[in-house]
Structure formats: C-alpha cells, structure tokens
Enzyme design. Structure first.
Site, mmCIF file in Angstrom:
data_model
loop_
_atom_site.group_PDB
_atom_site.id
_atom_site.type_symbol
_atom_site.label_atom_id
_atom_site.label_comp_id
_atom_site.label_asym_id
_atom_site.label_seq_id
_atom_site.Cartn_x
_atom_site.Cartn_y
_atom_site.Cartn_z
ATOM 1 N N ASP A 1 -9.453 2.187 4.580
ATOM 2 C CA ASP A 1 -10.096 1.072 5.305
ATOM 3 C C ASP A 1 -8.578 0.539 5.858
ATOM 4 O O ASP A 1 -7.516 0.968 5.355
ATOM 5 C CB ASP A 1 -10.445 0.074 4.354
ATOM 6 C CG ASP A 1 -10.770 -1.360 4.855
ATOM 7 O OD1 ASP A 1 -11.252 -1.493 5.757
ATOM 8 O OD2 ASP A 1 -10.218 -2.184 4.189
ATOM 9 N N ASP B 1 -7.911 -3.051 7.499
ATOM 10 C CA ASP B 1 -7.498 -4.554 6.905
ATOM 11 C C ASP B 1 -7.563 -4.848 5.348
ATOM 12 O O ASP B 1 -8.656 -4.722 4.993
ATOM 13 C CB ASP B 1 -8.199 -5.459 7.656
ATOM 14 C CG ASP B 1 -8.166 -5.345 9.336
ATOM 15 O OD1 ASP B 1 -7.093 -4.687 9.712
ATOM 16 O OD2 ASP B 1 -9.111 -5.495 9.974
#
Ligand SMILES: [Zn+2]
Length: 582
Positions: free
Chosen positions: A48, A50
């Site tokens: 992922d 952020d």
C-alpha cells in the site's frame, strides 16, 4: 483501475501467462519463475502507498509532501536483493473527487520512486466508494492486476498495508498479508490481520524469514543455525520415511505440502495418523502407506497410557521397517513421546520441532518462530530434515483421489454455495440459528445453497438447511464432500477440516473464524478468503474447545448480509483474476 505512469521503470508485463490460482493446485500447470531465481514462497511484495510506504497526507497531489516512513528505502532494497518484485496497490479516490489530477498523481508516484527506488508495477484505483468498482480495496482486483503485471498470481504475492482494507484485499485475492499498524489503525483490524509487524522493516524481515524457512537462500545468507547447515548439504535421498501427524483431518491437510516435500526425496512414505485424521491422510498425494494409531499424548479424548499399548505401538513401528521419521506437530503438542517409541523401534534418524530439550531423541531438532502459517511451519521442518519442496511443486494444499459428489448434486449447476455448519471443535462452530439465517440470506440473494455435514450432524444440518438449501449431510464421506466443494463457487465454513479441503481445491472460502487460535496460522491457505466474525472476542487465543463466553459472541455476531457480500466479493475477485491473467 489504471496503471499510472511509472517513470524510470517500465513494468514487466507478461501476456503469456494465463494462469489462475486454481492452476496452482494442478501439478505442472504453473511455472513462471518470473525472475529466474530459485522458487520461493513468494514472487512479489505489493505495498500500500499512503500510511505504509509514505506518511499519509490525505489526497496528496503534491510531490513535495512525499515523506517516506523510516527505513522504507532499506526495506524495499532488501526485498529487491532477495529477488522479489516490488509493486504498489493504492486507492486514490482523490482523483474521483477532483482533489488532484492524473498528472499530480504521476508526479507524486515519481517522487515516491525517486526516494524509494524502482517500483515494478503501480496499480491504482481512481474511484471513490460510491463508484462500486471492482478495484477499490478491500476488493481484490488491484492485487490480481499487480500479480499479472509481474507474471505471477496473487497466491504468490504478499500485501503489506496499514489498514484492514489492505488485508481484506489480500485475503480475497488469495495473497498473504502483513499489517503494519499506524496510530489510526483500528484495534479490530489489527486483531483480524493474518500477520502484524511493528514497522515496515519488521514486515520485510518477516517475509524474508518465511522465505528462509522455506529453504530459500538469499545472497547474503550465511549459516546461522544448525538447520541452515543441514540445508546447505542439499536434499536427502531417503528410504522408507515415516511422517506423523496424529491429530484431526484439518491438521493432516495443512501438513500435506510438507509430506509431498518428503515424498519427493523418499523411496516410500509411511504416514502415521490418528483415527480422526485417517480419512484426510487417504486423500493426500505422496502418502504410500498409512499406519493408524491413537496417540494418548495427542488425542483430545485420550485413552489411558499403559505398557501394553505402548508395546503394541513400538511393535507396529518396528514391523514397518522405517529408515527415518519426520514428526509433525502443532506448537502445543510434543513430538518427544512418539520419538521415544520410534527410538525403541530402532529408527535411527528422527526430525521434529521441539522447544523442549530432546536429548538423544532427535537428530534434527527444529525451532521455527511462532505465528507463521501451519503449512509453512510444517514445510520448514521438512526443509530442516533435508526435504525441501521441489521447484516443480507449489506450496499449496492438494488432494488426490476420485472426488465424486453424491448423485443429488447432478441436477444442480456448478457455482452453488456450500454452507458447512459443523465443526470438530464446538467453539469454532457458528451457532445453528445464525447458519440458518445465512442460508436464508444467500437463497434470497439468488444463490443455490448446499448444506454439508457428517452423519452425526444431520439434525444440525436439517435445521440449517430448512430455509431452502439442499441438505447433503450424512450423504458423503470426506472424498465425496470434497467432490461437492470442488464444484462450488464458495464455501461458508468455520475453522475446521472442510476449509482446508476448499483451499486444496482452489475454492474461495468465507471463513467464519473463531479467534480461539491464530488466523494467520490456521486460516485457509493460499486461496481467496473473506474472514468474518469478531476477532477481538474474549475467547481469542484461548485454544478452548467449548466456548466459555456466554452467547458465543465471536461467531454469533456474524451478520448474514456480510456473508452474502463476501460471496459476491469472492465471485468478483474470480472474475478480476480471470481478466488480469487473460
Ligand atoms: Zn476502482
């Protein structure tokens, strides 16, 4: 979804590989070897963005605001050095909301790559929640797309993220997951995760440790333990090798890949199992002979130990003319009493996991860390004993045999949903009333539902099936049950044997998982799965067999609509997998 521009590193797209997770279960169908490295557990780590690689700045369109989390560059470099590919799977609903444009996103991603090194594939969902797209995590399409872009499949990827949606997307794709919580990660997301690491560095260390336990040597890997030294000697050529897994069917199934690893190097494999596991042992590829023996230090309803019984066991083992033994156990079981019996039967080489001091009972004493999947824990013992899984095999569950469903299923079309309400351990069974409501909700949503169970579960299954399901309880043996599951679109089941049957057949699982034991260890392995149930319930990690908490809240709390949604998500995942691979 789209693949955003990836400055400086063109994604390696292989259009040749039309493989699906199901192919992993068919020997010889899948062999991409994407980077030419020795085959390990994983081909790629998908991060992922952020909150995981860079500090979360909500809806960031400004490259100057990109700040990597501590240790991110080094962690990604370790992944690259180990020969694993690096991908990013990221929801960017700021695009749909008009908070930044595609050019801003490209500049931000370029800044991430400039700081963290080349990213082999970027997979971005540009939609917001209202779009109902298939790619926004927790839906699994980004994971499938990243895997396909890297020439592999989701089951050979790990997703690292900071929230439950990352772990859910990983699970629904059949990928492994490691959660790295931040202060905003919710407690229930942490409790439900298959694995948790304190930071990005720890997540990568865990992934590479799992590779090492599987027998993968990384460039800078020097022998640190006796296990490593044994591995360096190369695979063994064994004679008649006894493998033991003397408990229930589910335990036998998860040991299957390790048994195939032993079988690849042994002349013959003799499996010692208990009466509860025999039916599963009969379905395992690689097993040539079976010895059935109830072991009083393993069985949940143990017979008393007496000299006559032990003498009989020793005689049985001596008569089997075993050259060596590999003893598989759960972490709370001891291999040592069986090792003693095997020594008395004259077996010269014995390997087992034992934290307890084994003296001269063991020749290979293996001590893997806690918390890794049972499949990998067992495989790590096989590796330590000198039996790595051959590169032509795949670390997935598999079954053999003629899996013929009963004739009642002939007139219904494939893709039905199987609900299996029973469990060998009551604390892991969903309350019958809840299962009945699940059947009703699935039927109402247009699914054909089949209810399965053993001969002792007929009353339970009749109650559960009353809302309109086909009741096959008592109509199948384990192979027949596998035949029913093989044709299903999904299986709804607790943490019990049939969950592993589905995993072995590549059939997606809605796992109604009581948290009495670890999900990361015992969850369905390398198959698309949605976990439901309250992972924070007070029964967590108690290993109880009967729920001590009034109302059995961990599973009584399952909302039937969640099951309907999970079945839909898994079906969408299957479609996404197909289009990503094609
Ligand atoms: Zn999307």
């Amino acid at each position: 979804m789209f693949t955003s521009p990836s400055p400086g590193n063109a994604p390696a797209v292989s259009g040749e590989d039309e493989v699906s997770a199901r192919d992993l279960h068919a020997p010889g169908r899948y062999d991409p070897a994407p980077s030419g490295r020795a085959r390990g557990l994983f081909d790629a780590v998908l991060f992922d963005r952020d909150g995981t690689l860079v500090h979360d700045v909500p809806y960031n369109g400004d490259p100057a605001a990109v700040r990597p989390v501590p240790g991110a560059r080094e962690a990604l470099d370790r992944v690259r050095q180990a020969g694993l590919r690096v991908g990013v799977v990221s929801n960017q609903s700021g695009l749909a909301r008009g908070l930044f444009g595609p050019e801003d996103l490209a500049r931000v991603n370029a800044r991430v790559a400039a700081l963290l090194g080349p990213i082999d594939t970027w997979q971005i969902c540009p939609h917001d929640e209202q779009a109902g797209c298939d790619c926004r995590k927790p839906r699994p399409a980004l994971v499938h797309a990243a895997a396909a872009a890297l020439g592999t499949v989701a089951a050979r990827c790990v997703v690292v993220g900071d929230i439950g949606a990352d772990m859910a997307a990983a699970g629904a794709a059949g990928a492994a997951g490691v959660l790295v919580p931040t202060p905003v990660t919710r407690a229930e997301e942490i409790a439900a995760a298959p694995a948790v690491a304190a930071d990005l560095t720890g997540a990568v260390a865990l992934i590479l440790e799992r590779e090492r336990l599987f027998g993968v040597r990384t460039p800078n890997d020097t022998a640190r333990t006796p296990d490593d030294t044994a591995r360096a000697a190369g695979p063994r050529r064994g004679g008649r090798v006894l493998v033991a897994r003397p408990d229930s069917a589910g335990d036998v199934f998860v040991t299957g890949p390790a048994i195939r690893a032993v079988a690849a190097g042994a002349r013959r494999v003799v499996m010692l199992c208990g009466p509860r596991g025999r039916c599963a042992a009969e379905l395992l590829p690689g097993v040539d002979e079976i010895i059935e023996a109830p072991l009083p230090w393993i069985d949940p309803d143990p017979l008393p130990v007496d000299r006559e019984g032990i003498d009989r066991l020793v005689d049985q083992l001596a008569a089997a003319e075993i050259d060596e033994a590999v003893l598989f156990t759960s972490f709370h079981q001891s291999a040592l009493p069986l090792a003693l019996a095997l020594r008395m039967a004259g077996v010269p080489r014995i390997s087992a996991i034992s934290d307890d001091y084994p003296g001269s009972l063991l020749d290979v004493r293996h001590r893997p860390p806690g918390g890794i999947p049972e499949v990998e824990r067992a495989l790590s013992l096989a590796v330590a004993a000198g039996y790595p899984l051959p590169a032509t095999d795949e670390p997935v569950l598999r079954l053999r045999g003629d899996l013929t469903p009963p004739p009642e299923t002939a007139e219904i079309a494939d893709g039905y949903v199987v609900v299996h309400p029973g469990s060998s351990v009551p604390a892991r069974a969903c309350p019958p009333a809840v299962c009945g409501r699940i059947v009703a909700a699935l039927t109402e949503a247009g699914h054909r539902v089949v209810v399965t169970g053993g001969p002792q579960e007929k009353a339970l299954c009749a109650e559960v099936a009353a809302a309109g399901a086909l009741d096959l309880s008592g109509r199948t043996d384990l192979a027949g049950l596998a035949g029913v599951i093989a044709r299903a679109g999904a299986l709804v089941v607790g943490n019990t044997g049939p969950a592993h049957v589905a995993a072995a057949l590549g059939v997606p699982v809605v796992s109604l998982f009581a948290p009495t034991v670890g999900y990361g260890q015992w969850g369905p392995y390398r198959v698309p799965v949605v976990r439901l149930g309250d992972a924070t319930a007070p029964c967590r990690d108690t290993r109880v067999t009967t729920c001590p908490v009034p109302g059995h809240p961990c599973l009584a709390s399952v909302d039937p609509q969640q099951v309907v949604e999970a079945v839909g998500l898994l079906a969408a995942g299957k479609a996404a997998e197909g289009s990503a691979a094609g």
